[in-house]
Scaffold this active site. Structure first.
Site, PDB file in Angstrom:
ATOM      1  CG  HIS A  54      35.850 -19.758  -9.876  1.00 38.51           C
ATOM      2  ND1 HIS A  54      35.623 -19.169 -11.099  1.00 38.51           N
ATOM      3  CD2 HIS A  54      34.829 -19.337  -9.073  1.00 38.51           C
ATOM      4  CE1 HIS A  54      34.531 -18.415 -11.029  1.00 38.51           C
ATOM      5  NE2 HIS A  54      34.023 -18.517  -9.816  1.00 38.51           N
ATOM      6  CG  HIS A  56      31.898 -19.943  -7.181  1.00 36.51           C
ATOM      7  ND1 HIS A  56      32.275 -18.625  -7.129  1.00 36.51           N
ATOM      8  CD2 HIS A  56      32.106 -20.447  -5.931  1.00 36.51           C
ATOM      9  CE1 HIS A  56      32.695 -18.331  -5.909  1.00 36.51           C
ATOM     10  NE2 HIS A  56      32.611 -19.420  -5.161  1.00 36.51           N
ATOM     11  CG  ASP A  58      28.264 -18.758 -11.376  1.00 37.25           C
ATOM     12  OD1 ASP A  58      28.912 -19.233 -10.427  1.00 37.25           O
ATOM     13  OD2 ASP A  58      28.446 -17.606 -11.809  1.00 37.25           O
ATOM     14  CG  HIS A  59      32.120 -19.934 -13.030  1.00 43.45           C
ATOM     15  ND1 HIS A  59      32.715 -18.990 -13.829  1.00 43.45           N
ATOM     16  CD2 HIS A  59      31.359 -19.245 -12.141  1.00 43.45           C
ATOM     17  CE1 HIS A  59      32.342 -17.774 -13.431  1.00 43.45           C
ATOM     18  NE2 HIS A  59      31.522 -17.908 -12.406  1.00 43.45           N
ATOM     19  CG  HIS A 113      35.620 -14.898  -7.113  1.00 42.78           C
ATOM     20  ND1 HIS A 113      34.549 -14.171  -6.651  1.00 42.78           N
ATOM     21  CD2 HIS A 113      35.086 -15.974  -7.759  1.00 42.78           C
ATOM     22  CE1 HIS A 113      33.420 -14.793  -6.996  1.00 42.78           C
ATOM     23  NE2 HIS A 113      33.721 -15.886  -7.663  1.00 42.78           N
ATOM     24  CG  ASP A 137      33.064 -15.171 -11.344  1.00 44.17           C
ATOM     25  OD1 ASP A 137      32.810 -14.951 -12.538  1.00 44.17           O
ATOM     26  OD2 ASP A 137      32.296 -15.794 -10.582  1.00 44.17           O
ATOM     27  CG  HIS A 175      29.232 -13.180 -13.931  1.00 42.55           C
ATOM     28  ND1 HIS A 175      28.020 -13.764 -13.675  1.00 42.55           N
ATOM     29  CD2 HIS A 175      30.158 -13.936 -13.300  1.00 42.55           C
ATOM     30  CE1 HIS A 175      28.197 -14.840 -12.908  1.00 42.55           C
ATOM     31  NE2 HIS A 175      29.494 -14.977 -12.662  1.00 42.55           N
TER      32      HIS A 175
HETATM   33 FE    FE Z   1      30.405 -16.479 -11.349  1.00 41.30          FE
HETATM   34 ZN    ZN Z   2      32.460 -17.218  -8.892  1.00 43.28          ZN
END
Ligand code: FE
Ligand code: ZN
Length: 257
Positions: A54, A56, A58-59, A113, A137, A175
């Site tokens: 996805h 985001h 942090d990905h 999410h 996530d 995570h």
């Molecule tokens: Fe994340």
């Molecule tokens: Zn995420």
């Protein structure tokens, strides 16, 4: 195919898939450049693909920098993330197949999410009886992602698809949230002896700074409250006999935990 778990940011994991035969590699959700480049250097491998779950930050944080290092690599992501994933070239839908290192992975559309989230599942192959699930996530060890862009009904549907996979499936979530997830799980499913035992094991592992990912899907089915909307104990906690309502109530409790 070898899978390496790389630490990134504060509690993210990047997964690097390595095919020793061709000396090529792929990464799932590269949050940061450095851990990926370090591992590629050690392996002497060349990066040919990014599999994003996805959009985001942090990905996808290292997408652009990795493309600069390896201009020929292919960036995969969900159809609905068009315009949101840097460098995306392939737009995937539920049931699509992708391949790496002689193995094929099935794509699952798992909104909740985010509205475009996907997961990648490599079925078992050869001597190994387990498959590999990269679920970003959506499903966490002991928990699930927050509902930023989706509804409880969508998330139950998405988690239901993942729950249907074989028990031996290894769950590579993005995570290290397991300990806090299981502490919450105890508050809603405290009479579950398998959960209590798992929590103790995870507490020990984390005290020794050991990772708890990958998890095993069979254990998730037995201990993760967000896969247990049809269990009487969870329904009692949620004061509901309806799966989506049970899930929604437990998810809302976790948001406040
Ligand atoms: Fe994340
Ligand atoms: Zn995420």
């Amino acid at each position: 195919m070898q899978i390496y778990r790389l630490d990134a940011l504060w509690d993210n994991y990047i997964f690097l898939l390595h095919d020793p035969e061709s000396q090529t590699a792929a990464v799932v959700d590269p949050a940061e450049l450095e851990p990926v480049m370090d591992k590629l250097r050690v392996l002497g491998a060349r990066l040919t693909a990014i599999f994003n779950t996805h959009h985001h930050g942090d990905h996808v944080g290292a997408n652009q920098a990795l493309i600069e290092q390896y201009p020929d690599l292919v960036v995969y992501g969900g159809e609905g993330d068009r315009g949101r994933i840097p460098g995306q070239q392939v737009y995937l839908s539920d049931g699509d197949m992708v391949s790496f290192g002689g193995r094929a992975a099935q794509v699952f559309f798992v909104p909740g999410h985010t509205r475009a989230h996907i997961a990648y599942y490599f079925p078992p192959m050869g001597a190994e009886p387990w498959g590999e699930l990269f679920c970003g996530d959506t499903l966490f060890a002991g928990g699930c992602g927050r509902l930023f862009e989706g509804t409880p009904a969508q998330m139950v549907d998405s988690l239901g698809k993942l729950r249907a996979l074989p028990d031996q499936t290894r769950v590579w979530c993005a995570h290290e949230y397991t300990l806090s997830n299981l502490k919450f799980a105890r508050t809603v499913d405290g009479d579950n002896p398998i959960l209590i035992e798992r929590l103790a094991e995870v507490e020990t592992a984390r005290r020794h700074h050991q990772a708890t990912v990958p998890a095993t899907l069979g254990l998730e089915k037995q201990t993760n409250p967000f896969l247990r909307w049809d269990q009487p104990a969870l329904q009692a906690t949620a004061h509901s006999a309806e799966p989506v309502q049970t899930f929604a109530t437990i998810r809302a409790m976790k948001d406040r935990f």
